[in-house]
Design an enzyme around this catalytic site. Sequence first.
Site, PDB file in Angstrom:
ATOM      1  N   LYS A   1       0.848  -1.213   0.000  1.00  0.00           N
ATOM      2  CA  LYS A   1       0.000   0.000   0.000  1.00  0.00           C
ATOM      3  C   LYS A   1       0.872   1.247   0.000  1.00  0.00           C
ATOM      4  O   LYS A   1       0.633   2.181  -0.770  1.00  0.00           O
ATOM      5  CB  LYS A   1      -0.871   0.031   1.268  1.00  0.00           C
ATOM      6  CG  LYS A   1      -2.065  -0.881   1.240  1.00  0.00           C
ATOM      7  CD  LYS A   1      -2.759  -0.863   2.602  1.00  0.00           C
ATOM      8  CE  LYS A   1      -3.847  -1.901   2.635  1.00  0.00           C
ATOM      9  NZ  LYS A   1      -4.407  -2.140   3.961  1.00  0.00           N
TER      10      LYS A   1
ATOM     11  N   GLN B   1      -5.337  -1.336   9.822  1.00  0.00           N
ATOM     12  CA  GLN B   1      -5.102  -2.646   9.213  1.00  0.00           C
ATOM     13  C   GLN B   1      -5.650  -3.766  10.098  1.00  0.00           C
ATOM     14  O   GLN B   1      -5.335  -3.847  11.279  1.00  0.00           O
ATOM     15  CB  GLN B   1      -3.595  -2.831   8.985  1.00  0.00           C
ATOM     16  CG  GLN B   1      -3.232  -4.132   8.318  1.00  0.00           C
ATOM     17  CD  GLN B   1      -3.771  -4.241   6.889  1.00  0.00           C
ATOM     18  OE1 GLN B   1      -3.691  -3.286   6.112  1.00  0.00           O
ATOM     19  NE2 GLN B   1      -4.344  -5.375   6.550  1.00  0.00           N
TER      20      GLN B   1
ATOM     21  N   ASP C   1     -11.375   2.783   4.024  1.00  0.00           N
ATOM     22  CA  ASP C   1     -11.731   1.367   3.922  1.00  0.00           C
ATOM     23  C   ASP C   1     -13.237   1.198   3.698  1.00  0.00           C
ATOM     24  O   ASP C   1     -13.693   0.133   3.280  1.00  0.00           O
ATOM     25  CB  ASP C   1     -11.344   0.642   5.221  1.00  0.00           C
ATOM     26  CG  ASP C   1     -10.246  -0.378   5.014  1.00  0.00           C
ATOM     27  OD1 ASP C   1      -9.983  -0.739   3.845  1.00  0.00           O
ATOM     28  OD2 ASP C   1      -9.661  -0.815   6.014  1.00  0.00           O
TER      29      ASP C   1
END
Length: 281
Positions: free
Chosen positions: A50, A94, A117
């Site tokens: 990422k 995460q 997200d």
Amino acid sequence: MAATILDGKVLAARLRATLATRVAALHFRPGLTVVRVGDDPASGVYVRNKDRAAQEAGFIARTIHLPAATTQAELLGQIAVLNADPAVDGILVQLPLPPQIDAQAAINAVDPAKDVDGFHPINAGRLASGQPGMVPCTPRGVMHLLAESGAPTRGARAVVLGRSQIVGRPMAQLLLTADCTVTIAHSRTADLPAECARADILVAAVGRPELVRADWIKPGAVVLDVGINRLLDGRLAGDVAYAEAAERAGFITPVPGGVGPMTIACLLENTLDAALARRAA
Ligand code: NDP
């Protein structure tokens, strides 16, 4: 006839290049911060990928790596700092998180405007009620791949295998918004092969290697395989028996190299959207 392969690596590279061009034309650089807690090895690889993709596209990418013993209060405190930081456009916590932390509490703590997200209940609610908001990255990537196939969505029968919050449910909402007639199937579905066989568009997101067999697939269907399963011999397999399914489908995504690369590209797309929306607000 063999299916046309929907190449996620090529499509993701094209999307990232487009995003890089858009970012280069801005008078600021959008900021993405990933919060990682502990040392889950798969998360480590993913977070590094990422970071690299974000930097290459001109974003300011930062990872905050907290120790595995971080308390929930400490994590929520860190998220509050990022919520208040004007240089941070996107925050990603995460997953998985260590067991002492309630993942939903962490998700709920992220400012919905920075929730790249798309997991915050406000964004899930916006998606479910057809309002604009942050859309989870993997389903958004699947929609790009579907668009690439050129297959019509209006009136198409779509079947989504899996009803998780991060893939199955938002996937079904996006297909509904695209005017598909949507069925969501799961582990309690009575006759999975029969449900799948009706699908013009089939999205598999169950996490069971090669569950979907060729004879479950309607000839010519678009088959989008979200599953990433590590086999005993170390190979990766999707949720679809790729080789046989490719003989029957019209379009198919490989694993790896299908949906996976699109997820990170869509994270960047979400971050740019968040940055522009915050500045327009
Ligand atoms: P979850 O485990 O959260 O959900 C799996 C879903 O599949 C559940 O709804 C479950 O049903 C259903 N299911 C499980 N087994 C069966 C079965 N035998 N028949 C029918 N339905 C079944 O997984 P995720 O949604 O998080 O992920 C799904 C897959 O996608 C995984 O392989 C994951 O690694 C991959 N993934 C890939 C990403 C990418 O970037 N490409 C991103 C995210 C995930 P029930 O609800 O009844 O238990």
